[in-house]
Design an enzyme around this catalytic site. Structure first.
Site, PDB file in Angstrom:
ATOM      1  N   SER A  85    -134.744  66.200 -36.233  1.00 56.84           N
ATOM      2  CA  SER A  85    -135.767  65.770 -37.193  1.00 56.84           C
ATOM      3  C   SER A  85    -135.672  66.522 -38.512  1.00 56.84           C
ATOM      4  O   SER A  85    -136.238  66.093 -39.516  1.00 56.84           O
ATOM      5  CB  SER A  85    -137.166  65.963 -36.595  1.00 56.84           C
ATOM      6  OG  SER A  85    -137.407  67.327 -36.334  1.00 56.84           O
ATOM      7  N   ARG A 115    -126.414  78.218 -42.014  1.00 57.66           N
ATOM      8  CA  ARG A 115    -127.004  79.466 -42.505  1.00 57.66           C
ATOM      9  C   ARG A 115    -126.061  80.209 -43.440  1.00 57.66           C
ATOM     10  O   ARG A 115    -126.496  80.842 -44.400  1.00 57.66           O
ATOM     11  CB  ARG A 115    -127.430  80.352 -41.330  1.00 57.66           C
ATOM     12  CG  ARG A 115    -128.675  79.839 -40.629  1.00 57.66           C
ATOM     13  CD  ARG A 115    -129.265  80.865 -39.692  1.00 57.66           C
ATOM     14  NE  ARG A 115    -128.357  81.365 -38.690  1.00 57.66           N
ATOM     15  CZ  ARG A 115    -128.121  80.790 -37.505  1.00 57.66           C
ATOM     16  NH1 ARG A 115    -128.738  79.675 -37.184  1.00 57.66           N
ATOM     17  NH2 ARG A 115    -127.302  81.346 -36.645  1.00 57.66           N
ATOM     18  N   HIS A 130    -125.259  75.218 -36.778  1.00 64.87           N
ATOM     19  CA  HIS A 130    -126.403  75.981 -37.280  1.00 64.87           C
ATOM     20  C   HIS A 130    -125.932  77.250 -37.997  1.00 64.87           C
ATOM     21  O   HIS A 130    -126.456  77.612 -39.055  1.00 64.87           O
ATOM     22  CB  HIS A 130    -127.368  76.348 -36.144  1.00 64.87           C
ATOM     23  CG  HIS A 130    -128.364  75.288 -35.823  1.00 64.87           C
ATOM     24  ND1 HIS A 130    -129.562  75.180 -36.484  1.00 64.87           N
ATOM     25  CD2 HIS A 130    -128.346  74.293 -34.909  1.00 64.87           C
ATOM     26  CE1 HIS A 130    -130.245  74.158 -35.995  1.00 64.87           C
ATOM     27  NE2 HIS A 130    -129.524  73.604 -35.034  1.00 64.87           N
ATOM     28  N   GLU A 177    -129.565  87.349 -31.519  1.00 67.67           N
ATOM     29  CA  GLU A 177    -129.498  86.402 -30.410  1.00 67.67           C
ATOM     30  C   GLU A 177    -130.390  86.912 -29.301  1.00 67.67           C
ATOM     31  O   GLU A 177    -130.166  87.995 -28.766  1.00 67.67           O
ATOM     32  CB  GLU A 177    -128.057  86.223 -29.964  1.00 67.67           C
ATOM     33  CG  GLU A 177    -127.210  85.571 -31.041  1.00 67.67           C
ATOM     34  CD  GLU A 177    -125.793  85.290 -30.601  1.00 67.67           C
ATOM     35  OE1 GLU A 177    -125.490  85.402 -29.387  1.00 67.67           O
ATOM     36  OE2 GLU A 177    -124.980  84.954 -31.472  1.00 67.67           O
ATOM     37  N   THR A 227    -132.384  81.453 -30.028  1.00 72.49           N
ATOM     38  CA  THR A 227    -132.610  81.472 -28.588  1.00 72.49           C
ATOM     39  C   THR A 227    -131.593  80.648 -27.807  1.00 72.49           C
ATOM     40  O   THR A 227    -131.595  80.680 -26.578  1.00 72.49           O
ATOM     41  CB  THR A 227    -134.024  80.951 -28.260  1.00 72.49           C
ATOM     42  OG1 THR A 227    -134.129  79.606 -28.701  1.00 72.49           O
ATOM     43  CG2 THR A 227    -135.093  81.810 -28.914  1.00 72.49           C
ATOM     44  N   LYS A 271    -136.169  70.114 -38.414  1.00 71.22           N
ATOM     45  CA  LYS A 271    -137.029  71.290 -38.215  1.00 71.22           C
ATOM     46  C   LYS A 271    -136.379  72.575 -38.709  1.00 71.22           C
ATOM     47  O   LYS A 271    -136.986  73.334 -39.453  1.00 71.22           O
ATOM     48  CB  LYS A 271    -137.371  71.474 -36.720  1.00 71.22           C
ATOM     49  CG  LYS A 271    -138.078  70.363 -36.049  1.00 71.22           C
ATOM     50  CD  LYS A 271    -138.307  70.653 -34.571  1.00 71.22           C
ATOM     51  CE  LYS A 271    -137.080  70.953 -33.779  1.00 71.22           C
ATOM     52  NZ  LYS A 271    -136.150  69.841 -33.580  1.00 71.22           N
TER      53      LYS A 271
END
Length: 172
Positions: A11, A53, A49, A64, A34, A13
């Site tokens: 979505s 970043r 991801h 982590e 996580t 987020k």
């Protein structure tokens, strides 16, 4: 400031949470991840991801923490710090699969969030919008995720729902 960012899979987020963090005037930025790469597909998601970043204008310090998100929350607890936790539903999955005490873990997180001075942005999936799952573990996951999201939303300063990359402010 505590903000809960909710939405479905893909979505937007995480992107929203990272952009929100970038808009804050913080000296330090921490990313508590996580997810665990249990298969090749999840490894690709994690890598994407990480790449996103790296392309950001923020120097993220990655932590982590598949199960223990309270320790880094306690460690990085200053007003000039910003913490993104991505995501609560993967954290919940890790706890469920490890046989952890979900209620105790949830209460520890709530207690730590109430004590923090840092800016915290928590990302979580809203999984209760579909049909009731068939399996017992799946139903428990949906129930626990809903209760977790409600508990975080109750103490959060802001709650934002993301759909199709668009934010809908629900609180704050």
């Amino acid at each position: 400031m505590i903000e809960l960012v909710l939405g479905g899979a893909r979505s937007g987020k995480s992107h929203y949470a990272e952009a929100t963090a970038a808009s804050l005037d913080c000296s330090y930025y921490y990313y508590i991840a996580t997810a665990e790469a249990q298969d090749a597909e999840m490894a690709r998601r994690i890598a994407q991801h990480q790449q996103d970043r790296l392309n950001a204008k923020i120097d993220w310090q990655l932590i982590e923490a598949p199960q223990d998100i309270c320790t880094p929350l306690a460690q990085f607890n200053q007003p000039q710090q910003c913490i993104v936790i991505d995501c609560l539903t993967l954290w919940l999955t890790n706890l469920l699969l490890a046989g952890a005490d979900i209620n105790a873990s949830k209460q520890a997180l709530i207690d730590q969030l109430r004590m923090t001075q840092a800016n915290v942005i928590l990302v979580s999936n809203e999984v209760g919008l579909g049909i009731v799952p068939l399996g017992e573990l799946s139903r428990r996951f949906v129930d626990e995720a809903g209760w977790l999201n409600q508990a975080i939303a109750a103490i959060a300063d802001k709650v934002t729902f993301i759909a199709a990359g668009l934010p809908l402010r629900m609180k704050g």
